[in-house]
Design a protein around this motif. Structure first.
Motif, PDB file in Angstrom:
ATOM      1  N   ALA A 209      -0.790  -4.514   0.860  1.00  0.00           N
ATOM      2  CA  ALA A 209      -0.897  -3.865   2.165  1.00  0.00           C
ATOM      3  C   ALA A 209      -2.353  -3.652   2.556  1.00  0.00           C
ATOM      4  CB  ALA A 209      -0.145  -2.534   2.146  1.00  0.00           C
ATOM      5  N   LEU A 210      -3.164  -3.232   1.592  1.00  0.00           N
ATOM      6  CA  LEU A 210      -4.583  -3.008   1.894  1.00  0.00           C
ATOM      7  C   LEU A 210      -5.307  -4.322   2.166  1.00  0.00           C
ATOM      8  CD1 LEU A 210      -5.492  -0.185  -0.648  1.00  0.00           C
ATOM      9  CD2 LEU A 210      -5.060   0.020   1.800  1.00  0.00           C
ATOM     10  N   ALA A 211      -4.979  -5.364   1.415  1.00  0.00           N
ATOM     11  CA  ALA A 211      -5.625  -6.661   1.627  1.00  0.00           C
ATOM     12  C   ALA A 211      -5.321  -7.192   3.027  1.00  0.00           C
ATOM     13  CB  ALA A 211      -5.154  -7.657   0.564  1.00  0.00           C
ATOM     14  N   LEU A 212      -4.088  -7.077   3.455  1.00  0.00           N
ATOM     15  CA  LEU A 212      -3.712  -7.559   4.785  1.00  0.00           C
ATOM     16  C   LEU A 212      -4.431  -6.785   5.882  1.00  0.00           C
ATOM     17  CD1 LEU A 212       0.119  -8.095   4.241  1.00  0.00           C
ATOM     18  CD2 LEU A 212      -1.593  -9.871   4.659  1.00  0.00           C
ATOM     19  N   ALA A 213      -4.765  -5.513   5.606  1.00  0.00           N
ATOM     20  CA  ALA A 213      -5.472  -4.686   6.595  1.00  0.00           C
ATOM     21  C   ALA A 213      -6.988  -4.765   6.450  1.00  0.00           C
ATOM     22  CB  ALA A 213      -5.017  -3.231   6.464  1.00  0.00           C
ATOM     23  N   GLY A 214      -7.459  -5.496   5.450  1.00  0.00           N
ATOM     24  CA  GLY A 214      -8.901  -5.610   5.218  1.00  0.00           C
ATOM     25  C   GLY A 214      -9.529  -4.346   4.680  1.00  0.00           C
ATOM     26  N   LEU A 215      -8.751  -3.542   3.922  1.00  0.00           N
ATOM     27  CA  LEU A 215      -9.242  -2.281   3.374  1.00  0.00           C
ATOM     28  C   LEU A 215      -9.430  -2.378   1.865  1.00  0.00           C
ATOM     29  CD1 LEU A 215      -6.955   0.183   5.387  1.00  0.00           C
ATOM     30  CD2 LEU A 215      -9.352  -0.409   5.857  1.00  0.00           C
ATOM     31  N   SER A 216     -10.238  -1.493   1.318  1.00  0.00           N
ATOM     32  CA  SER A 216     -10.552  -1.500  -0.110  1.00  0.00           C
ATOM     33  C   SER A 216      -9.382  -0.980  -0.939  1.00  0.00           C
ATOM     34  CB  SER A 216     -11.782  -0.630  -0.380  1.00  0.00           C
ATOM     35  OG  SER A 216     -11.970  -0.447  -1.774  1.00  0.00           O
ATOM     36  N   ASP A 217      -9.156  -1.620  -2.101  1.00  0.00           N
ATOM     37  CA  ASP A 217      -8.138  -1.151  -3.043  1.00  0.00           C
ATOM     38  C   ASP A 217      -8.775  -0.647  -4.341  1.00  0.00           C
ATOM     39  OD1 ASP A 217      -9.001  -3.436  -4.307  1.00  0.00           O
ATOM     40  OD2 ASP A 217      -7.053  -4.458  -4.262  1.00  0.00           O
TER      41      ASP A 217
END
Length: 333
Positions: A209-217
């Motif tokens: 979910a974070l990768a698809l939103a371009g956010l850090s995991d």
């Protein structure tokens, strides 16, 4: 014209029932409806079907018992609402049959030895396995027993032939997508045990979910699904990432621990930090604030595992089953 004798499958087809039901009627099993019994008896007479004597002898050797083996020896297991709900579901189906349920905690060598003795002595007609870790010796032990085996969930090293699982990855992804949708961008997670298939898949759902939103995991703490590890994980995350604005927690028990730490640290939920859990056990409705969480049908998992095992015992060939999950929005996110 062929002179071969009719098969059990042909009897079942003529009677309009499953092969397993036809087998139960022919072997004088209980819990078959009067209508099905009469249809099978009529088909037997019309086709001239002669039951296999060896097969009927084997059926008569059934012990009338099944095993639920849990890869745990924790005495606090029965306080865990997940396992309590699974056992409730298992028992609901067992009560519809003439089977007895044996529960074995089999994470320790002693527990595995006990399970081995039960299986080697043919004291059970089938076994259900729950909470298996990677390379768990219970898998090999059960597979070598020769009795039907159903897995509750999957293990990391193999996909069993027969299992019932929940959509852990999709549920976790939906939880994090919800957090993103309400404007959170610095989203942490407290994982479950990563030697369990369920722990890995909930972590992967978070990352997807974070990768698809371009956010850090990168904001990650690891737990063991228990409340204490949720509190420890939340403490670590606040110390290492004080700017976080949301946390996806891989179980409701850990989320309860996380909420306690947030309260102690003076962080308002959800104003400062939003929290989402997973499982939707009854305590999720009584936390402060009430917990937004991913509902998985835990009791249904127990029921479907048992139904699958009963079908295997009766000679049927069921297919694996993955149960859907659903986000339940309450007050914490």
């Amino acid at each position: 014209m062929s002179n071969r004798p009719p098969t059990l499958d042909e009897v079942a087809q003529r009677a309009g029932v499953s092969t397993g039901t036809a087998s139960r009627v022919i072997n004088n099993a209980q819990h078959v409806s009067k209508k099905a019994r009469q249809a099978v008896e009529r088909a037997v007479e019309e086709l001239g079907y002669v039951p296999n004597v060896a097969g009927r002898s084997l059926a008569s050797q059934r012990r009338g018992a099944v095993v639920l083996a849990i890869s745990s020896d924790d005495p606090a297991l029965f306080a865990n609402l997940f396992f309590a709900e699974v056992i409730t579901g298992v028992n609901a189906v067992i009560e519809e049959t003439d089977l007895q349920l044996m529960l074995v905690l089999a994470a320790s060598e002693r527990g595995r030895d006990r399970l081995a003795r039960i299986l080697q002595s043919r004291s059970a007609d089938g076994v259900m396995l729950l909470a298996l870790r990677e390379n768990d010796p219970l898998s090999k032990l059960a597979d070598e027993s020769g009795v039907p085996v159903v897995h509750g969930g999957r293990s990391l090293d193999r996909t069993p032939q027969w299992y019932v699982d929940a959509d852990n990855r999709g549920g976790a992804r939906q939880a994090v997508e919800h957090l993103i949708g309400v404007g959170r961008q610095r989203i942490a997670t407290i994982t479950g045990q990563l030697d369990l298939h369920v722990g890995v898949n909930r972590y992967l759902g978070y990352r997807e979910a974070l990768a698809l939103a371009g956010l850090s995991d990168a904001r990650v703490a690891h737990g063991d699904f228990g409340e204490a590890s949720g509190a420890a994980g939340m403490t670590r995350l606040l110390d290492e990432h004080p700017d976080l604005d949301a946390v996806f927690v891989a179980s409701d028990a850990m989320a309860a621990g996380a909420l306690r730490v947030l309260h102690e640290r003076g962080r308002a939920v959800p104003e400062d930090i939003a929290v989402v859990g997973f499982n939707d056990v009854v305590t999720a409705q009584h936390t402060q604030p009430r917990l937004t969480t991913v509902h998985q049908p835990i009791e249904a998992l127990g029921r479907e595992m048992t139904r699958m095992l009963v079908r295997l015992i009766n000679g049927e060939r069921p297919t694996p089953l993955i149960l859907p999950t659903e986000l339940v929005i309450r007050d914490s996110a």
